[in-house]
Design an enzyme around this catalytic site. Structure first.
Site, short mmCIF file in Angstrom:
data_model
loop_
_atom_site.label_atom_id
_atom_site.label_comp_id
_atom_site.label_asym_id
_atom_site.label_seq_id
_atom_site.Cartn_x
_atom_site.Cartn_y
_atom_site.Cartn_z
N ASP A 1 0.88 -1.17 0.00
CA ASP A 1 0.00 0.00 0.00
C ASP A 1 0.92 1.23 0.00
O ASP A 1 1.58 1.52 0.99
CB ASP A 1 -0.89 -0.02 1.26
CG ASP A 1 -1.89 1.13 1.29
OD1 ASP A 1 -1.62 2.16 0.63
OD2 ASP A 1 -2.92 1.02 1.98
N LYS B 1 -6.03 10.28 -1.70
CA LYS B 1 -5.02 11.01 -0.94
C LYS B 1 -4.08 11.79 -1.88
O LYS B 1 -4.54 12.60 -2.64
CB LYS B 1 -4.27 10.02 -0.04
CG LYS B 1 -5.21 9.05 0.69
CD LYS B 1 -6.06 9.76 1.72
CE LYS B 1 -7.36 9.07 2.08
NZ LYS B 1 -7.41 7.64 2.18
N1 LCS Z 1 -4.91 2.63 2.47
C1 LCS Z 1 -4.51 3.66 3.23
C2 LCS Z 1 -3.09 3.74 3.69
C3 LCS Z 1 -5.41 4.63 3.61
O1 LCS Z 1 -4.97 5.65 4.36
C4 LCS Z 1 -6.76 4.54 3.17
C5 LCS Z 1 -7.77 5.56 3.58
C6 LCS Z 1 -7.14 3.45 2.39
C7 LCS Z 1 -6.18 2.52 2.04
C8 LCS Z 1 -8.56 3.29 1.89
O2 LCS Z 1 -8.81 4.19 0.87
P1 LCS Z 1 -10.24 4.87 0.53
O3 LCS Z 1 -11.19 3.75 0.28
O4 LCS Z 1 -10.64 5.69 1.69
O5 LCS Z 1 -9.95 5.64 -0.71
N2 LCS Z 1 -7.37 6.32 4.67
C9 LCS Z 1 -8.05 7.18 5.36
C10 LCS Z 1 -7.57 7.83 6.50
O6 LCS Z 1 -6.48 7.65 7.02
N3 LCS Z 1 -8.47 8.68 6.93
O7 LCS Z 1 -9.62 8.61 6.19
C11 LCS Z 1 -9.43 7.64 5.13
#
Ligand code: LCS
Length: 393
Positions: free
Chosen positions: A183, A208
């Site tokens: 990741d 992000k």
């Molecule tokens: N991997 C990491 C490292 C993340 O920080 C997040 C989301 C995801 C996968 C999942 O992605 P998403 O489906 O939200 O696009 N991280 C978040 C966080 O740290 N705060 O809110 C969402």
């Protein structure tokens, strides 16, 4: 000029495949669910794979394809698979790479839902998992079993900022006949390219840094080779967690400034990390660019910069952190990260609240840990904002 000869900032603007019959300067939005066949034979040839051609947007779409080929190029992989969110990418990977009776080793500190969905849901289908401190390669070695098929790491980890040695992980996984998936959300391909270090696939929450403007949720997987890419694409198509063309357009627009956003935000982050480290109310700061970070040397080796995520704990723990979060004015109290705006949040009660208390302690996600995602505002303003918030404690 061939893309491979261009630098990363040039490729951010010009890489990505897109057929452009009308010569538009940017990739337009092909907002269509389906595509017209020239005749019945053409339709059959597209379906059999005899001929490349767009069929249906869940399977492929020119706007989405432009983004997939762009991010694959940046990561140095052959196949990009865009998904509706980062979690859609996580679940596509789990479903494509793990079967009943298989085992996964992963980082104890990962984004909360990536762990929760494995432990609470994939376990219902007979998939086993072990979470260890992947910053310690011996712990990973000890966790491997004969049925381990996947080593899944997040580095720097959300939210502890622990760093895992990707080269060592790739060697270890391959010795055991397992795959390494990384990741790369906290870095983006601008700061870390796991495929160069031996990973088999890399993925992002493009919500992000890659999109960078806090206005889109999106994900992307990039595979090292075609066979793995096809397997993952087919799973994404069958799960139906495809990206929407408008989403792809927004990310294509956002990613163009990835380089300048990252350069600016990590410069701010270094200043802020030093400020926090010297502040009497701060117990500890974890930022890969600080000499005090336990894996600072490893960060220098495997990352092209230290990024803009900081975690820290105040003397006075959670109560003190709460006062700070309630009193910052410029930094926004919100989850997510990697955008142009600075965000502050409390992982134990927010992003990682569903992770069990015991697992949180083991992973180093302490109750007092505050996560700070540095944006591109003026560093002096952000420091002044923190200073007045800290003074309220
Ligand atoms: N991997 C990491 C490292 C993340 O920080 C997040 C989301 C995801 C996968 C999942 O992605 P998403 O489906 O939200 O696009 N991280 C978040 C966080 O740290 N705060 O809110 C969402």
């Amino acid at each position: 000029m061939k893309n491979s000869k261009l630098g990363l900032n040039s490729r951010l603007i010009h890489a990505g495949e897109f057929e452009n019959p009308l010569g538009s300067a940017t990739v337009p939005i092909y907002q269509t669910s389906t595509f017209i066949f020239e005749n019945a034979d053409h339709g059959a040839r597209c379906f059999s794979g005899e001929e490349d051609g767009y069929i249906y947007t869940r399977i492929g779409n020119p706007t989405i394809h432009a983004l997939e080929t762009l991010v694959a190029d940046l990561e140095g992989g052959v196949s990009g698979i865009a998904t509706s969110s980062g979690m859609a990418a996580v679940n596509t990977l789990y479903m494509a790479l793990l079967s009943k009776g298989d085992h996964m080793v992963s980082s104890a500190a990962v984004y909360g839902p990536s762990r929760v969905v494995m432990e609470q849901h994939w376990s219902r289908f007979g998939v086993e998992s072990t979470y260890v401190n992947t910053a310690n390669i011996d712990e990973i070695k000890a966790a491997f079993r004969p049925n381990t098929k996947l080593l899944y790491v997040e580095t720097p980890a959300n939210p502890t900022m622990d760093i895992t040695d990707l080269k060592a992980c790739a060697e270890l996984a391959h010795q055991h006949g397992a795959l390494l998936v990384v990741d790369n959300t906290f870095c983006s391909p601008y700061l870390q390219r796991p495929l160069e270090l031996g990973a088999d696939a890399v993925f992002h929450s493009m919500t992000k840094f890659i999109n960078g403007h806090a206005d889109i949720v999106a994900g992307m997987i990039v595979a090292r080779d075609k066979a793995l890419g096809s397997k993952l694409r087919s799973m994404m198509v069958n799960l139906g967690c495809n990206m929407d063309p408008h989403q792809a357009y927004m990310v294509i627009r956002g990613v163009k400034t990835l380089g300048i956003r990252i350069e600016r935000s990590q410069e701010n982050a270094m200043n802020i990390a030093r400020f926090l480290e010297s502040h009497p109310r701060v117990a500890w700061v974890k930022y890969p660019g600080l000499e005090s970070h336990p894996q600072h040397e490893l960060a220098k080796q495997q990352m092209y910069g230290f990024g803009s995520m900081i975690s820290f704990e105040l003397k006075g723990g959670f109560e003190a952190g709460k006062v700070l979060m309630n009193n910052v004015g410029l930094a926004i109290l919100a989850v997510s990260l990697g955008g142009v705006e600075t965000l502050i949040q409390h992982p134990a009660s927010m992003t990682h609240s569903k992770v069990s208390a015991e697992a949180k302690i083991k992973a180093g996600i302490t109750d007092g840990l505050v996560r700070y995602s540095v944006g591109i505002e003026d560093a002096e303003d952000l420091i002044a904002d923190l200073e007045q918030g800290l003074a309220k404690i």
